[in-house]
Write an enzyme that holds these catalytic residues in place. Sequence first.
Site, PDB file in Angstrom:
ATOM      1  N   GLU A 178     -34.658   7.269  19.248  1.00 36.74           N
ATOM      2  CA  GLU A 178     -35.118   8.183  18.206  1.00 36.74           C
ATOM      3  C   GLU A 178     -34.438   7.873  16.877  1.00 36.74           C
ATOM      4  O   GLU A 178     -33.364   7.253  16.837  1.00 36.74           O
ATOM      5  CB  GLU A 178     -34.795   9.633  18.588  1.00 36.74           C
ATOM      6  CG  GLU A 178     -35.556  10.139  19.783  1.00 36.74           C
ATOM      7  CD  GLU A 178     -35.184  11.572  20.119  1.00 36.74           C
ATOM      8  OE1 GLU A 178     -35.947  12.210  20.847  1.00 36.74           O
ATOM      9  OE2 GLU A 178     -34.135  12.057  19.651  1.00 36.74           O
TER      10      GLU A 178
ATOM     11  N   HIS B  91     -21.289  13.511  20.696  1.00 39.31           N
ATOM     12  CA  HIS B  91     -22.631  14.032  20.967  1.00 39.31           C
ATOM     13  C   HIS B  91     -22.612  15.155  21.997  1.00 39.31           C
ATOM     14  O   HIS B  91     -23.647  15.468  22.586  1.00 39.31           O
ATOM     15  CB  HIS B  91     -23.574  12.923  21.442  1.00 39.31           C
ATOM     16  CG  HIS B  91     -23.441  11.645  20.688  1.00 39.31           C
ATOM     17  ND1 HIS B  91     -23.691  11.553  19.346  1.00 39.31           N
ATOM     18  CD2 HIS B  91     -23.048  10.410  21.088  1.00 39.31           C
ATOM     19  CE1 HIS B  91     -23.472  10.309  18.950  1.00 39.31           C
ATOM     20  NE2 HIS B  91     -23.078   9.604  19.985  1.00 39.31           N
TER      21      HIS B  91
ATOM     22  N   ARG C   1     -33.279  23.532  32.559  1.00 36.06           N
ATOM     23  CA  ARG C   1     -32.169  23.981  33.404  1.00 36.06           C
ATOM     24  C   ARG C   1     -31.418  25.084  32.683  1.00 36.06           C
ATOM     25  O   ARG C   1     -31.694  25.393  31.522  1.00 36.06           O
ATOM     26  CB  ARG C   1     -31.210  22.819  33.676  1.00 36.06           C
ATOM     27  CG  ARG C   1     -30.682  22.162  32.405  1.00 36.06           C
ATOM     28  CD  ARG C   1     -29.694  21.056  32.691  1.00 36.06           C
ATOM     29  NE  ARG C   1     -29.446  20.213  31.533  1.00 36.06           N
ATOM     30  CZ  ARG C   1     -28.589  20.490  30.561  1.00 36.06           C
ATOM     31  NH1 ARG C   1     -27.908  21.611  30.593  1.00 36.06           N
ATOM     32  NH2 ARG C   1     -28.417  19.654  29.545  1.00 36.06           N
TER      33      ARG C   1
END
Length: 790
Positions: free
Chosen positions: A268, A303, A361
């Site tokens: 991305e 991250h 989740r």
Amino acid sequence: MLTPSRSQRPKAELLRALTNVGKAHYGAIAPLRNATLYAESTTAPVSTWSPRRIRGAPLRTTIQIEPKRLYKTLTDATHKPLFDKILIANRGEIACRVIKTARKLGIKTVAIFSEVDKDSLHVQMADEAYCVGPAPSAESYLRMDKIIAIAKQSGAQAIHPGYGFLSENAKFAMALEEAGVTFIGPPVSAITTAGVPCVPGYHGSNQDPQHLLSEARKIQFPVLIKAVLGGGGKGMRIVYSESEFMEALESAKRESLKSFGDDNVLVEKYITKPRHIEVQVFGDTLGGVVSLWERDCSVQRRHQKIIEEAPAPGISEEIRKDLCDKAVAAAKAVGYVGAGTVEFIFDDEAKVFYFMEMNTRLQVEHPVTEMITGQDLVEWQLLVAAGNPLPLTQSQIPLMGHAFEARIYAENPRNNFHPDVGKLVYLSTPTASETVRLEEGFKQGASIEVFYDPLIAKLVVKGNDRTEALRVLRKALEEYQVVGLSTNIEFLRSLAGHPAFIEAEVETGFIPKHHSELFPPILPAKPQVLAQAGLYVLLRDLDDKARASLPTSATSSHSPWDTLSFRRFGGDVHKRIITLQSHSSGGDVKDESIVYHVHVSSTIGKAGLVHNIQVFNAAGGDLLGTFDNVSAQLDCTTHQLRCQLDHQLFRTTIVSEVPAHHGPASHASKEERLHVFGATDQAQDGSLVDSGRHTFTIPTPGWLASLASDAEKAIKGGGMRAPMPSLVVDVKVNVGEKVKKGQAIIVLESMKTETVLRASEDAVVISVGCKKGDMVEEGAELAMLQAPDA
């Protein structure tokens, strides 16, 4: 389960749902594949929420509700019974979290554990426990066949995957369906469809490295390589140039495979100044979907989120409603069931929102949503998985106050947040209350292992507004004390007290942007702190005769030093010089050390010992402070020293640690460390402030230090050492090979995170002391490099 017509909706319908939620006065929804939302600046201050105000109601409208939760569905005749027994396919704090709710509902629990986790807290808490394999995740917590076999053997009717591991694995959900075991999560179709990301990039199935590189060129660097099944920052790499791409891709795939059992990645566009905002959604099998408001998870390192809050600060009512509406529409479009999170990126520079992905989740940070809504999301999961409708409708879901979650990690922030391993020698946590909650997976004496994520616990707090919640967080962090390994607690304290964070100026680049303020030089300890450390050593080392003459509260536990006597110089005057070594780097690195001498003269009187203390800098002999007529008591049960210095009463926790030897020869002396918590320092303006934590060592005797120095000289040179206990993933060089500055030499993996050791200069490889697959200790020499002109 959903009907086929509902569950098989194409991915295009998800994108259509995201782009047709409606328009708001602040901007238009662009009907593009990127599902881009154009918005004005969102710097308006957050409203102060009334505890009874309900989101979704007209502005300035207050709806009266009962403060306690009332689930109508639990009393309906149509209510479906919950499971009798469930298996938790996870470990650590999330396994403990699920067990707590299951206990509350009368559901029996089955734990699985690897060989190194046999004594873990989640194993102790569960009703039953089964070993699933060796320590590596690929041989234990990722073994679908073994987990399903254990579920059948134990009679578990359903499996809760927690987060990470198999929580977003469609193959696992499908295998459970075939085995007749309920997956406490979304249907397979939703897992495979909901992961459609809309940030510009390549999200296809072609995983050929050259094809991915070609797509990265089209996107233009910098790009972000990200594991398709990823989470927690695992399998994610930022690539700034084409020359870095292949090495980063290889590393990301390898890390993803070990963490999630799958190495597929997407590429991305990397947005350089984003905020990370996500919406909690929940769906049931009857078609109902609601949002439980949004969270801000912008402040991250590697991250991976380290502090989260709800609601997101600086978000207007209009943007909040539109984001939540979009998230609900996305969940409905894929027939979503259970807990899910729709994640958005807000580009602060372009003022653009991007739909990033949907996590299928329960998120690590779900407790902040529970705190502001008063709901138990694990209970919701169990209700919905049993076929019941959602407990509340959208209009019934409250938004009360503000909450923060701080993740307590075993890592060294001053060493680039490298994870640490070891035993929790001492652990003291904040007291739980209505405003403070602790989700933990380890107790004192437990070990943090190299094979898994270094998360120790999650500290969750709540306040009536953001200012109050932040104040509660700072106080709770002051009370959180760990000895035995490095943690990020002091860093979190700096973060929670940073002016920009207090003003809610958050972004994913917050830490590098404010690095110098978050990591200020550690100032030398004040004389008050050194005096307390000296008193601790003195009282702990009292001989039996001296201890017997003291009041009961001053006695200390037996120790190896109990037989040492004071040096007597006439009458009842005792003198002792205590040497302490402080480290400006924070106590974990042996550089820029300062040596102090604490002179204590003690007199035994009717009330016990009275001390006169002088603190000197050993290097120059400068007198740093004098404290006369000091009375002190040490309670070795609580590790608390109580004393009065300059008319101020101090209650200070001091913990002794003799670390196990894991390092090279120069560290073989096993120096005793003293960890001083909650001592008070003097600020520049003269006021007294909490100094957090100081670490001192009692230096090694001169003769032993000399031997260690000789050993270090024998191996000194261009040695490349392991920064932590690790698994050697790859050795990139051979003996005799010439390497360039920055070239990868050794690839290590610790706690599912890869670290690449690179050459610091052009050099020649003289020796290699490890091979692929080796387990190496911290400080182990891995390779020796030598500069050509050396």
